[in-house]
Structure formats: structure tokens, C-alpha cells
Write a protein that holds these residues in place. Structure first.
Motif, PDB file in Angstrom:
ATOM      1  N   ALA A   1       0.675  -1.065  -0.050  1.00  0.00           N
ATOM      2  CA  ALA A   1       0.066   0.052   0.014  1.00  0.00           C
ATOM      3  C   ALA A   1       0.832   1.431  -0.012  1.00  0.00           C
ATOM      4  CB  ALA A   1      -1.094  -0.063   1.238  1.00  0.00           C
ATOM      5  N   ARG A   2       1.870   1.306   0.639  1.00  0.00           N
ATOM      6  CA  ARG A   2       2.720   2.458   0.882  1.00  0.00           C
ATOM      7  C   ARG A   2       3.437   2.493  -0.437  1.00  0.00           C
ATOM      8  NH1 ARG A   2       3.777   1.131   6.876  1.00  0.00           N
ATOM      9  NH2 ARG A   2       5.154  -0.552   6.156  1.00  0.00           N
ATOM     10  N   ALA A   3       4.042   1.567  -0.984  1.00  0.00           N
ATOM     11  CA  ALA A   3       4.716   1.394  -2.095  1.00  0.00           C
ATOM     12  C   ALA A   3       3.995   2.343  -3.318  1.00  0.00           C
ATOM     13  CB  ALA A   3       5.307   0.293  -2.587  1.00  0.00           C
ATOM     14  N   ILE A   4       2.599   1.764  -3.316  1.00  0.00           N
ATOM     15  CA  ILE A   4       1.678   2.283  -4.449  1.00  0.00           C
ATOM     16  C   ILE A   4       1.312   3.617  -4.305  1.00  0.00           C
ATOM     17  CG2 ILE A   4      -0.668   2.106  -5.222  1.00  0.00           C
ATOM     18  CD1 ILE A   4      -0.580  -1.080  -4.766  1.00  0.00           C
ATOM     19  N   GLU A   5       1.387   4.065  -2.993  1.00  0.00           N
ATOM     20  CA  GLU A   5       0.955   5.581  -2.784  1.00  0.00           C
ATOM     21  C   GLU A   5       2.378   6.219  -3.290  1.00  0.00           C
ATOM     22  OE1 GLU A   5      -1.269   7.737  -2.680  1.00  0.00           O
ATOM     23  OE2 GLU A   5      -2.433   5.635  -2.966  1.00  0.00           O
ATOM     24  N   GLY A   6       3.448   5.911  -2.617  1.00  0.00           N
ATOM     25  CA  GLY A   6       4.641   6.419  -3.127  1.00  0.00           C
ATOM     26  C   GLY A   6       4.910   6.649  -4.571  1.00  0.00           C
ATOM     27  N   GLU A   7       4.794   5.386  -5.408  1.00  0.00           N
ATOM     28  CA  GLU A   7       4.979   5.440  -6.688  1.00  0.00           C
ATOM     29  C   GLU A   7       4.245   6.345  -7.418  1.00  0.00           C
ATOM     30  OE1 GLU A   7       7.537   4.736  -8.092  1.00  0.00           O
ATOM     31  OE2 GLU A   7       7.053   4.570 -10.287  1.00  0.00           O
ATOM     32  N   ARG A   8       2.953   6.274  -7.068  1.00  0.00           N
ATOM     33  CA  ARG A   8       2.050   7.047  -7.764  1.00  0.00           C
ATOM     34  C   ARG A   8       2.278   8.710  -7.533  1.00  0.00           C
ATOM     35  NH1 ARG A   8      -3.946   8.600  -8.052  1.00  0.00           N
ATOM     36  NH2 ARG A   8      -3.820  10.349  -6.521  1.00  0.00           N
ATOM     37  N   GLU A   9       2.652   9.008  -6.342  1.00  0.00           N
ATOM     38  CA  GLU A   9       3.122  10.371  -6.243  1.00  0.00           C
ATOM     39  C   GLU A   9       4.298  10.807  -6.904  1.00  0.00           C
ATOM     40  OE1 GLU A   9       3.025  11.157  -1.812  1.00  0.00           O
ATOM     41  OE2 GLU A   9       0.872  10.349  -1.670  1.00  0.00           O
ATOM     42  N   ARG A  10       5.229   9.929  -7.001  1.00  0.00           N
ATOM     43  CA  ARG A  10       6.572  10.203  -7.411  1.00  0.00           C
ATOM     44  C   ARG A  10       6.276  10.491  -9.157  1.00  0.00           C
ATOM     45  NH1 ARG A  10      10.810   7.925 -10.498  1.00  0.00           N
ATOM     46  NH2 ARG A  10       9.373   6.137 -11.112  1.00  0.00           N
ATOM     47  N   GLN A  11       5.435   9.390  -9.665  1.00  0.00           N
ATOM     48  CA  GLN A  11       5.335   9.524 -11.150  1.00  0.00           C
ATOM     49  C   GLN A  11       4.462  10.874 -11.349  1.00  0.00           C
ATOM     50  OE1 GLN A  11       3.711   6.187 -13.228  1.00  0.00           O
ATOM     51  NE2 GLN A  11       5.076   4.756 -12.361  1.00  0.00           N
ATOM     52  N   ILE A  12       3.358  11.112 -10.585  1.00  0.00           N
ATOM     53  CA  ILE A  12       2.774  12.385 -10.897  1.00  0.00           C
ATOM     54  C   ILE A  12       3.673  13.755 -10.419  1.00  0.00           C
ATOM     55  CG2 ILE A  12       0.948  14.032  -9.691  1.00  0.00           C
ATOM     56  CD1 ILE A  12      -0.562  11.414  -8.974  1.00  0.00           C
ATOM     57  N   GLU A  13       4.383  13.627  -9.356  1.00  0.00           N
ATOM     58  CA  GLU A  13       5.539  14.777  -9.516  1.00  0.00           C
ATOM     59  C   GLU A  13       6.216  14.883 -10.791  1.00  0.00           C
ATOM     60  OE1 GLU A  13       6.128  16.542  -6.747  1.00  0.00           O
ATOM     61  OE2 GLU A  13       8.207  17.377  -7.256  1.00  0.00           O
ATOM     62  N   LEU A  14       6.724  13.907 -11.245  1.00  0.00           N
ATOM     63  CA  LEU A  14       7.306  13.831 -12.677  1.00  0.00           C
ATOM     64  C   LEU A  14       6.829  14.482 -13.596  1.00  0.00           C
ATOM     65  CD1 LEU A  14       9.465  10.536 -12.644  1.00  0.00           C
ATOM     66  CD2 LEU A  14      10.373  12.475 -12.631  1.00  0.00           C
ATOM     67  N   LEU A  15       5.626  14.099 -13.920  1.00  0.00           N
ATOM     68  CA  LEU A  15       4.948  14.464 -14.939  1.00  0.00           C
ATOM     69  C   LEU A  15       4.503  16.119 -14.743  1.00  0.00           C
ATOM     70  CD1 LEU A  15       2.381  11.682 -15.450  1.00  0.00           C
ATOM     71  CD2 LEU A  15       4.409  12.228 -16.784  1.00  0.00           C
ATOM     72  N   GLU A  16       4.083  16.455 -13.467  1.00  0.00           N
ATOM     73  CA  GLU A  16       3.768  17.752 -13.039  1.00  0.00           C
ATOM     74  C   GLU A  16       4.980  18.814 -13.461  1.00  0.00           C
ATOM     75  OE1 GLU A  16       0.922  19.585 -11.816  1.00  0.00           O
ATOM     76  OE2 GLU A  16       0.016  17.965 -13.169  1.00  0.00           O
ATOM     77  N   THR A  17       6.070  18.316 -13.359  1.00  0.00           N
ATOM     78  CA  THR A  17       7.252  19.178 -13.471  1.00  0.00           C
ATOM     79  C   THR A  17       7.910  19.011 -15.092  1.00  0.00           C
ATOM     80  OG1 THR A  17       8.492  17.438 -12.246  1.00  0.00           O
ATOM     81  CG2 THR A  17       7.824  19.296 -10.802  1.00  0.00           C
ATOM     82  N   GLY A  18       7.079  18.216 -15.585  1.00  0.00           N
ATOM     83  CA  GLY A  18       7.424  18.265 -17.202  1.00  0.00           C
ATOM     84  C   GLY A  18       8.588  17.346 -17.320  1.00  0.00           C
ATOM     85  N   ARG A  19       8.960  16.431 -16.577  1.00  0.00           N
ATOM     86  CA  ARG A  19       9.831  15.175 -16.586  1.00  0.00           C
ATOM     87  C   ARG A  19       9.014  14.020 -17.072  1.00  0.00           C
ATOM     88  NH1 ARG A  19      12.992  15.397 -11.356  1.00  0.00           N
ATOM     89  NH2 ARG A  19      10.947  16.261 -10.676  1.00  0.00           N
ATOM     90  N   ALA A  20       9.825  13.042 -17.557  1.00  0.00           N
ATOM     91  CA  ALA A  20       9.117  11.920 -18.276  1.00  0.00           C
ATOM     92  C   ALA A  20       9.322  10.641 -17.020  1.00  0.00           C
ATOM     93  CB  ALA A  20       9.633  11.508 -19.362  1.00  0.00           C
ATOM     94  N   VAL A  21       8.178   9.747 -17.046  1.00  0.00           N
ATOM     95  CA  VAL A  21       8.452   8.406 -16.260  1.00  0.00           C
ATOM     96  C   VAL A  21       9.382   7.547 -17.159  1.00  0.00           C
ATOM     97  CG1 VAL A  21       7.335   6.571 -15.068  1.00  0.00           C
ATOM     98  CG2 VAL A  21       6.278   9.033 -15.109  1.00  0.00           C
ATOM     99  N   MET A  22      10.317   7.110 -16.545  1.00  0.00           N
ATOM    100  CA  MET A  22      11.287   6.205 -17.155  1.00  0.00           C
ATOM    101  C   MET A  22      10.722   4.523 -17.158  1.00  0.00           C
ATOM    102  SD  MET A  22      13.357   8.177 -18.615  1.00  0.00           S
ATOM    103  CE  MET A  22      14.678   7.195 -19.258  1.00  0.00           C
ATOM    104  N   GLN A  23      10.730   4.020 -18.129  1.00  0.00           N
ATOM    105  CA  GLN A  23      10.441   2.318 -17.938  1.00  0.00           C
ATOM    106  C   GLN A  23      11.541   1.765 -16.893  1.00  0.00           C
ATOM    107  OE1 GLN A  23       8.976   0.471 -21.321  1.00  0.00           O
ATOM    108  NE2 GLN A  23       9.103  -1.644 -20.399  1.00  0.00           N
ATOM    109  N   GLU A  24      11.197   1.360 -15.966  1.00  0.00           N
ATOM    110  CA  GLU A  24      12.426   0.843 -15.416  1.00  0.00           C
ATOM    111  C   GLU A  24      11.712  -0.188 -14.099  1.00  0.00           C
ATOM    112  OE1 GLU A  24      14.551   4.166 -13.541  1.00  0.00           O
ATOM    113  OE2 GLU A  24      12.462   4.501 -12.282  1.00  0.00           O
ATOM    114  N   THR A  25      12.757  -0.997 -13.618  1.00  0.00           N
ATOM    115  CA  THR A  25      12.429  -1.923 -12.424  1.00  0.00           C
ATOM    116  C   THR A  25      12.748  -0.958 -11.259  1.00  0.00           C
ATOM    117  OG1 THR A  25      12.649  -3.818 -13.731  1.00  0.00           O
ATOM    118  CG2 THR A  25      12.568  -4.024 -11.495  1.00  0.00           C
TER     119      THR A  25
END
Lengths: 479, 493
Positions: free
Chosen positions: A224-248
Motif C-alpha cells: 500500500a505504501r509503495a503504491i502511494e509513493g510510486e503514484r506520487e513520484r510519477q505524478i510529481e515527474l509529470l507535473e514538473t514536465g519530466r518523463a517517467v522512465m520504464q524501469e524496475t
């Protein structure tokens, strides 16, 4: 800020509860001194060959059929090639091209209601060993006890949107596997593991965003924590005009953050190809029918039956069927005492309370349902007071004592002995003239004082009702 | 007594009749080893002490009826890719220089219970990859007929040992001709059984879908008797087949009169050395004289056999050889920093050139983007080749082919041009791709004094047919010389 939604798919590994490993006769038991459950096959010795454990296919079929999958009548094992010391052959025997089950679904329920999560496929594979890094000696050691333990990997479609749905899905799978008896699904022992694939997109849009895969999630809370964290991380990237990288990425639950394990560029080429050591498996209609017939009543059916047949409320039926172990205990208790409703009350009350108090899982319960049934019957026959019965049950719960003998020994058995009751009653009234006159004077509180005194003196050998009745009669007589 | 002339069956018979002791048979082999081995180097390991101890046991066992088999008491050599518990098993590779298996291969168990005596491990091409036994990390084996020449490969050590009298029998393994071709080069007999007939458990894999262990012997009868011992279903090998028709030795009676033999025309086109072709054509005549019907037919997939084989074999090999990583057993590179450097150094230093070439080829054809273009296509090609063989077997009982396009090359010649060496496998690889049984029998000697072999190929499970054909041919051909006798005495047929 724009509105975003997460799109989540899961890869769940479930360790199958077969007695022996998938390709050799070694024990699958958890624990054990390092490298004691091993042989030439599961340590990848030159010249050794895998022989498929049929039970694994049967378990995978059970899981697939229960999850509404289509069974591949012809399936094969493939080799997934990668170098790592926990993998003794440096290839994992898995299924890529023709997995055993495909295209299924399970229904989950969250606060938002019911929803179907589609299952892309289920395939069989072998587990790897365990690497132990010895900091002191500055070396790494390998334990191959887990190498070759059978797994099924359940790959969902990206049908989930938030942690609640993901947890509901995992709980659904866990419950289903436990009911089927194909896995104990213990996250802490690693017999159930989940990797989360997550991407975000603007709410309302249909195109998928770039996804990441999150590994090392060892508990529902971490997930649950990881999902929240990752969701926020990706949104933050998009909001600041950066791209999400496909990665593990690897989740660090202590730091509550994740870091890159490998990027798409480093993505491994596993050079999958059909394993020439294992002939294809033909799954006959008859085999599928046998497996279908062996699938037990699952949770949903049980819940319905409890409501219809036993007249239990939906909430109770839900709690009682949360695990197969608990539902089996309940059903056996209900059967022996012949009163499902009363049995359900005991489970909903005492059993769940004690489980919580002692933090026990249903699988860890050790009391015999017959003993609880006996106790319920004694309460029904007014042979023991409800209060005493609860106390006795604590001993049944913990030590599985025989309640009938115990109640007898402890003198808790109610014997409606009227002469004894009258003797005691008269003596007590005589010994306490003060309170008695208060009682006669209309001070009703003193009634309770006398009942308590009598009960204590009688040590449970008369029911409180009988005592009250006798006391009331005596007051009338003496007033 | 002139031991050298005895076949394995004759030796076993004389042992049974108390004319020769088991010990004498073993001693004779070790004498021969002592005499020839410095020149030949057929063995990687010799178990002199164990063999004598075992000989005593077997002697007793034969007397008390424990061992009653056709080959009880016969000394046998084992190719070094077959695991023997407690004995170094190296696959002639540096990477397994110190590997000692904790278990016996299934064939070893069968040999033990049949009362054979294992005298040592024979040299081979590293991991059975090669056609000359020159890719061994432990030196080349020389051809007993002429030490300037290779014995063939990859079972070159086993074949040289039998040809030189250093063993009565041997086990080899055949993935693309590794029994049949060196048997031909060494003037002896060898069988590649139908895939699944002999358990692969304990055979260190080269290409799992093609590998089969098979017998190497002085003649067809010896090979048939040995095959009967090692064949049989084994639960430990999932590709092992349950068969009831394993009484190969009994099948050696009968004639070839009326049997139909097919010869793929394409096998006789360019690249076939004249001496080999002549001997092969002579073989056809011999069979015809025995009443066999010999016909030529077209095998259109011939040109695709080599590429399909090398793609499939290398692909499987690249995966099979991944386990040799320095972690668990075998050679580990020195002076490494971290895991990946350890892998790299171990495998760079531990594997020879030819093995590395095939690992790279195999990894390439399996990698994403090339899988369909190469590996998948090779599988489809294999299916076409199989179909063409199936069609041929609707018309013919046995197919005939040379074992190799030429006789044993000189040492040092083949590895200069690996591709040319691969092409030399043209007559043998399809048999493995299709899982068919094949036998090589000596059929002539070239002008340089080197033996030539003919290959008889049967339909799956039709070992008995090719054995009968081989036996009949042998009888019509007459005795074939041994290298230790003057080969000149033998007149080419």
C-alpha cells in the motif's frame, strides 16, 4: 493541478504447497539447515535432469479453474536464461509461450463496490535458492533449499486503480489459494510475493502512461505504501514536465521510498526457448474434470450458504469465511452442537476476541470444535453459567481441555439442588438481618447484594435465575 | 592366447567357459593401454586399481550366478561426459577440471549390474563439440590407424580405445554424429540409438534434444549386446521412452534378402572423397548381392541439415552450459572483482574456443529479435527434414549413407576452418534432428590406409532392422582388419 489516476497490474508469485519440489523429490518444507533439502537436480549438477511433479500441474489447474481461467490443453515449459548464483542452472524453468492458464478473472470488493480484475495468465515455474551475504566474512553463501520449490505466477491485467483495490485483489487471491489448499500464501515466509506495475495518466484519458515495476514488497502494508509513493513520484515527474522512465524499482520499506534497480536499457534478454528436457504436457478433458470435481466450496458460496441455511447476517458470514481454517472450525462446531446460530455467536464473540488478543491466525487455532460444541450445549442446558462458560472456553482455546470434565472438577456445574439452595438462602438471610430489613424497607439495591452472596456461596451450582426466584419467594414469605 | 582378436562377446563367452579369467581380460587391456597410450592418449583417467578390484568381484559374481549377462566380465571405457560417482568427470574441459559427481549416470548403474568392468574415462571434444577430439582441453587423441590423423569426434577417445584394443567396448555419446563418425574414422562399429532409448540421466548435456548415449564396439554383435544392457526406460529422464523391443542381440539373425535400402542422391554429390564414394558404392553392390534392393532417391532438405542442426544444437548448448559459472563446482577464475568479473573470468578461461563459439552462436539465435529468424526457423526446418525422412521410410527399410565425406583428417587441419569442419557432419546430423537410430560399420580402407565407414539409418525404434542389415553386411564383407595388424593385409572390397 490536473487530476491523475493510477493504472495498476500485478504479478503475484504463489508458492505451491506440494510436499516435494517441482522437478525432483526433495522436500519443500520451509526452514531446515542450509542445503539439506537438495539433490543433484535442484542444485543444477551436470547431467541431472528435471522430472515434472504432477501435483504441481494439478494445483496450478485448481488455481486457474477457480479464477475462471481458460486451461491450455497443451502446455510447455520454457527456459528463462539469466546468470545469478541463487539460480543453480543459470536458467529458470518457467512458462512463456504456452502457460497453463489464461484469460480469467476474480471479483473483488472495496468501499467503492464490486469489481472484476482480469487475469492475463497463470504459469508454473521453479523458485530460486537464497543468497546470504555474510558481512563478517565478506562473502556470499547460497542455500538451495528453496531452489525448485514450485510457484505459480499470476499475472493480472492493469485493472486496478489504487492500493485498496490491490490489497482486496491480493486478499482475494490469498483466500482462494488457501481454500483450494494449493498454498498457505504467507507473505512473511515469502510463499506469496507481489510485484506491482504502475503507471499514471490524466483522469479520463485512455492512453496508458509509462509504467514502472516495483519489487521487494513483503507485506500488504508495504504494498500500500509503495503504491502511494510510486503514484506520487510519477505524478510529481509529470507535473514538473519530466518523463517517467520504464524501469524496475526496488521498494525500501524502512525508508519508505524506492530506487532504480534497472532501466529499460538494462532490461535483460532472457533468451527464452522451450526446455528440451521436459516433454510438453497434454491436459486431458478427464483430468480437467477431476480437478473441477476436487475444487471445494469457495468463500462466496460458503458466505451465501451461511446466510441462507444458518440465517447468519452477511457480516458474520463474511468474517467466519475469511479463512478456510476458521470456517472449517465453525462448521464442525455447528455440526456437533446442532446449533449454527449459537456456534456463530461464540465464534464472532469469544473466538475472534481471543484470536485478536493473542494475535493468532486461524491456521494456528488448536482447540477441537467438539470441545467448544460441548460447552455450548452445557450453556444451553443451563448446566454452566454463561460467565463460567467464557472462562472455561479460554482454557479450551489455549489448551484444548475437555470442558465437561473441567467444569465438573471445578464444581462449576449447576445442579438445581433446591434443599441446598433453601438451606443456604435461609442461613444467609439469618446472618444478615441488617441488609435484609433494608431490603424489606424497599431498598432494591440490596437484592443484588443477596444474589451475589448466594451465587458465591453456591459456587455456580444454581443458575442466577433460580437464585433470584427463590430469593423473591422468601422475601414474600418473610415480609 | 591371442586376446586381441577377441570381440567382447567372445571374451565374455571364454570367461563363462573358464578359458580366460576376468582378471586376465582386464590385464590384457591394461597391457595394451601401457603399450599404446603414450602414443594415442585415448584416456583422460584410468582406474587400474578399481578395475582389478572390480574384476575379482565380477569373477566371483559370474561363478555364483550374480552376473549372467552376455557381457559380464568385459572391460569397458566410458566417455568423459558420463558421470561416475566419485570419479572426475571433465567433459574434456578445463571448466570441469576438478568436478567429481556425487552420483552415477543411469547407464553406469546398468553396466554395473550387468557385470562389466569400467577401466577409465576417454578423451573427447570439449563438451562433445567438435568432430576430431582436438578441442579437448587435455590434449589430442591420435588415430590408432595412423597417429598423424585424428580419431574423429567427439567420441574420439572411446573409438580409439576400442580400435587399439585399449578397451573391448566403450560408451560414446552422439549429438550430431559423435559416435558414428569417429567409429568410421577408427574402423569400428558404433550405434546412435533412437532418441529416448538410453537414459540421458548423468550424461552432461550438450544439446538435450539431440544427445543419446550409444555403444562403441568391434562389430555389430558387440554393439547390439551392449545396447541391450544400457537401453531401457528411466523415470529420471523425462524424455526416456518405454519400449518392449529391447532384445537387440536376438535380432541379429536373418538376411537382407528383399529388404529395401534407400540412398539419398544428394549425399553422393560434391564434397564426397572418391575413395569414400568408391567404398560406399561397393557396399551397395555387396548388399545387392545379398538380395537387398537398393534404390536412389532425392532428399531435398539435405542442404538445410547442417544449418538447422548447428542452430538448434548451439541454442541448447548455450543454455545447458550456463551452469558452469564457477559458483558451485569446477574451475573458478582467479583474481576477480565481484560477481560478474568472476563469471567472466571463469568462463573466458574455463571454456575453449569451439565451445565459446557455439555458446555465442546459440545465445545469438535465441536473443530477442533473432529468435524467430533463426531458432524458430531451424525448428520448422527440422520438422520438414523429419517429414522427408518419414516419407523415405514409407518406401525403404533402411537408408544408407557414408558416415563422413572423407576419412580421418590430419591433426591440426580441421580447426583452422570450423565451418568446413561443420560441413563434414552432413551425413550424420539429420539422424539426430529426427531422433532416428543409426549404425556405422567399416566398409573399406582408403589409399592412405585409413578406414571408411558406411552408415545405416533406420526409422525410429527400428534398431533391429539396421542391426540385421549391418550384421548381414559384415558377414558378406568378411573380417575387417584391426589397426594393430598390418592393415595392408586387408584387400579393399
Amino acid at each position: 493541478m490536473k487530476q491523475y489516476e493510477a493504472v495498476i497490474g500485478l504479478e503475484v508469485h504463489v508458492e505451491l504447497a506440494t510436499k516435494t519440489k517441482i522437478f525432483c523429490g526433495c522436500s519443500t518444507e520451509f526452514g531446515g539447515a542450509p542445503n539439506t533439502h537438495t539433490c543433484p537436480v535442484c542444485t543444477g549438477m551436470p547431467g541431472s535432469l528435471p522430472v515434472l511433479n504432477k501435483k504441481v500441474v494439478e494445483f496450478a489447474l485448481k488455481a486457474g479453474i477457480a479464477a475462471n481461467c481458460k486451461v491450455s490443453r497443451y502446455c510447455k515449459f520454457d527456459r528463462k536464461n539469466y546468470f545469478y548464483p541463487d539460480n543453480p542452472q543459470n536458467y529458470q524453468i518457467s512458462q512463456l509461450y504456452l502457460p497453463i492458464c489464461r484469460n480469467g478473472w476474480v471479483e473483488i470488493e472495496t468501499s467503492a463496490g464490486k469489481k472484476k480484475v482480469r487475469i492475463h495468465e497463470m504459469h508454473m515455474e521453479e523458485d530460486a535458492g537464497k543468497l546470504i551475504h555474510d558481512e563478517w566474512e565478506d562473502c556470499s553463501l547460497v542455500d538451495y533449499n528453496r531452489s525448485g520449490v514450485p510457484l505459480i505466477e499470476i499475472v493480472s491485467e492493469p485493472d486496478m486503480e489504487n492500493a485498496e483495490e490491490v490489497i482486496a485483489y491480493l486478499e482475494k487471491l490469498r483466500c482462494m489459494m488457501q481454500y483450494l489448499g494449493v498454498s498457505d500464501c504467507k507473505l512473511q515466509e515469502g510463499s506469496m510475493r507481489a510485484d506491482v506495475n504502475l503507471s499514471v495518466r490524466e483522469a479520463g484519458t485512455r492512453a496508458m502512461g509509462t509504467r514502472t515495476e516495483m519489487k521487494n514488497l513483503n507485506s500488504f502494508k508495504a504494498i500500500a505504501r509503495a503504491i502511494e509513493g510510486e503514484r506520487e513520484r510519477q505524478i510529481e515527474l509529470l507535473e514538473t514536465g519530466r518523463a517517467v522512465m520504464q524501469e524496475t524499482r526496488r521498494w525500501d520499506d524502512n525508508k519508505e521510498s524506492s530506487y532504480t534497480m534497472r532501466s529499460k536499457e538494462d532490461a535483460k534478454d532472457y533468451r527464452y526457448f522451450p526446455d528440451p528436457d521436459l516433454p510438453p504436457i497434454h491436459i486431458s478433458e478427464a483430468w480437467i474434470n477431476d480437478v473441477c470435481a476436487s475444487i471445494p466450496e469457495l468463500r462466496e458460496e460458503k458466505q451465501e450458504r451461511y446466510q441462507k441455511k444458518y440465517g447468519l447476517p452477511a457480516y458474520d458470514a463474511g468474517l467466519l469465511t475469511e479463512s478456510r481454517a476458521l470456517s472449517e472450525l465453525f462448521e464442525e462446531t455447528a455440526k456437533v452442537c446442532g446449533n449454527a446460530k449459537k456456534a456463530a455467536n461464540w465464534f464472532m464473540g469469544e473466538v475472534l476476541r481471543l484470536m485478536k488478543e493473542k494475535s493468532l491466525e486461524p491456521e494456528q487455532l488448536r482447540f477441537s470444535p467438539g470441545h467448544l460444541a460441548d460447552l455450548i450445549l452445557m450453556v444451553e442446558k443451563k448446566e454452566v453459567s454463561a460467565q463460567n462458560a467464557k472462562r472455561v472456553f479460554e482454557r479450551v482455546f489455549e489448551e484444548d481441555i475437555d470442558p465437561v470434565a473441567y467444569i465438573e472438577e471445578q464444581g462449576m456445574k449447576i445442579v438445581e439442588d433446591t434443599s441446598l439452595l433453601n438451606d443456604v438462602l435461609n442461613r444467609i438471610l439469618d446472618e444478615n438481618p441488617g441488609p435484609f430489613s433494608e431490603l424489606l424497607g424497599g431498598k432494591e439495591k440490596v437484592f443484588g447484594f443477596f444474589v451475589g452472596k448466594l451465587m458465591k456461596e453456591l459456587r455456580g451450582k444454581a443458575s442466577p435465575d433460580t437464585v433470584r426466584e427463590a430469593l423473591a419467594k422468601e422475601i414474600v414469605k418473610r415480609s | 592366447m591371442d586376446f586381441e582378436k577377441l570381440t567382447a562377446l567372445q571374451l565374455a563367452e571364454k570367461i563363462k567357459q573358464n578359458q580366460i579369467s576376468v582378471l586376465d581380460g582386464v590385464k590384457q587391456v591394461f597391457d595394451q593401454i601401457q603399450k599404446n597410450e603414450p602414443k594415442l592418449h585415448a584416456y583422460l583417467d584410468i582406474y587400474k586399481k578399481d578395475a582389478y578390484a572390480r574384476a575379482k568381484q565380477v569373477e566371483k559374481g559370474i561363478a555364483d550366478g550374480t552376473y549372467t549377462g552376455l557381457l559380464a566380465g568385459v572391460p569397458i571405457a566410458i566417455k568423459d561426459n558420463i558421470c561416475i560417482k566419485g570419479k572426475k568427470t571433465t567433459c574434456a574441459s578445463k571448466i570441469l577440471e576438478n568436478f567429481i559427481p556425487q552420483y552415477d549416470a543411469e547407464v553406469i548403474k546398468r553396466l554395473d549390474s550387468a557385470g562389466l568392468i569400467i577401466i577409465g574415462k576417454t578423451n573427447m571434444d570439449e563438451f562433445a563439440m567438435g568432430s576430431t577430439t582436438e578441442t579437448s582441453a587435455y590434449g589430442v587423441t591420435r588415430n590408432p590407424w595412423n597417429p598423424e590423423h585424428v580419431p574423429g569426434g567427439s567420441s574420439g577417445g572411446s573409438c580409439a580405445a576400442v580400435a587399439s584394443g585399449e578397451a573391448y567396448l566403450a560408451l560414446g555419446s552422439d549429438t550430431g554424429g559423435s559416435i558414428r563418425q569417429p567409429s568410421s574414422y577408427c574402423g569400428i562399429t558404433g550405434i546412435k540409438p533412437t532418441y529416448g532409448t538410453v537414459s540421458r540421466y548423468g550424461l552432461i548435456a550438450y544439446a538435450s534434444s539431440l544427445d543419446q548415449i550409444g555403444p562403441v564396439g568391434k562389430d555389430t554383435a558387440d554393439c547390439a549386446a551392449l545396447l541391450e544392457i544400457i537401453a531401457g526406460h528411466d523415470r529420471k529422464d523425462s524424455t526416456s521412452i518405454e519400449r518392449q523391443d529391447l532384445d537387440f542381440f536376438k535380432s541379429l539373425n536373418g538376411s537382407v534378402a528383399g529388404m529395401k535400402f534407400g540412398v539419398p542422391k544428394e549425399y553422393l554429390s560434391e564434397g564426397l572423397e572418391p575413395d569414400v564414394k568408391d567404398a560406399f558404392m561397393e557396399t551397395l553392390k555387396t548388399l545387392t548381392r545379398q538380395g537387398a534392393i537398393v534404390e536412389f532417391f532425392s532428399m531435398k532438405t539435405t542442404e538445410y541439415m547442417i544449418p538447422a542442426y548447428y542452430i538448434i544444437a548451439s541454442a541448447e548448448a548455450s543454455s545447458n552450459l550456463e551452469r558452469f559459472d564457477g559458483v558451485k563446482y569446477g574451475y573458478r577464475g582467479a583474481d576477480y572483482e565481484g560477481l560478474h568479473d568472476m563469471y567472466k573470468k571463469t568462463r573466458t578461461e574455463g571454456f575453449g574456443e569451439e565451445v565459446k563459439r557455439r555458446i555465442m552462436l546459440g545465445s545469438f539465435v535465441l536473443s530477442s529479435g533473432y529468435y524467430d529468424a533463426y531458432y524458430q526457423k531451424a525448428l520448422k526446418t527440422k520438422a520438414l527434414i523429419k517429414k522427408e525422412f518419414d516419407q523415405a521410410f514409407r518406401k525403404y527399410d533402411v537408408l544408407l549413407a557414408p558416415a563422413a565425406p572423407y576419412t580421418a583428417p590430419k591433426i591440426g587441419e580441421s580447426l583452422k576452418n570450423p565451418l568446413a569442419m561443420y560441413l563434414g557432419d552432413i551425413y550424420t546430423v539429420a539422424v539426430n534432428l529426427c531422433g532416428l537410430p543409426g549404425i556405422t560399420v567399416p566398409c573399406g580402407i582408403d589409399q592412405g590406409g585409413l578406414p571408411i565407414g558406411v552408415q545405416m539409418i533406420g526409422e525410429c525404434f527400428m534398431e533391429k532392422k539396421i542391426l540385421r542389415a549391418a550384421k548381414c553386411y559384415e558377414m558378406a564383407r568378411g573380417a575387417f582388419p584391426s589397426p594393430w595388424k598390418e592393415a595392408k593385409e586387408y584387400e579393399t572390397i
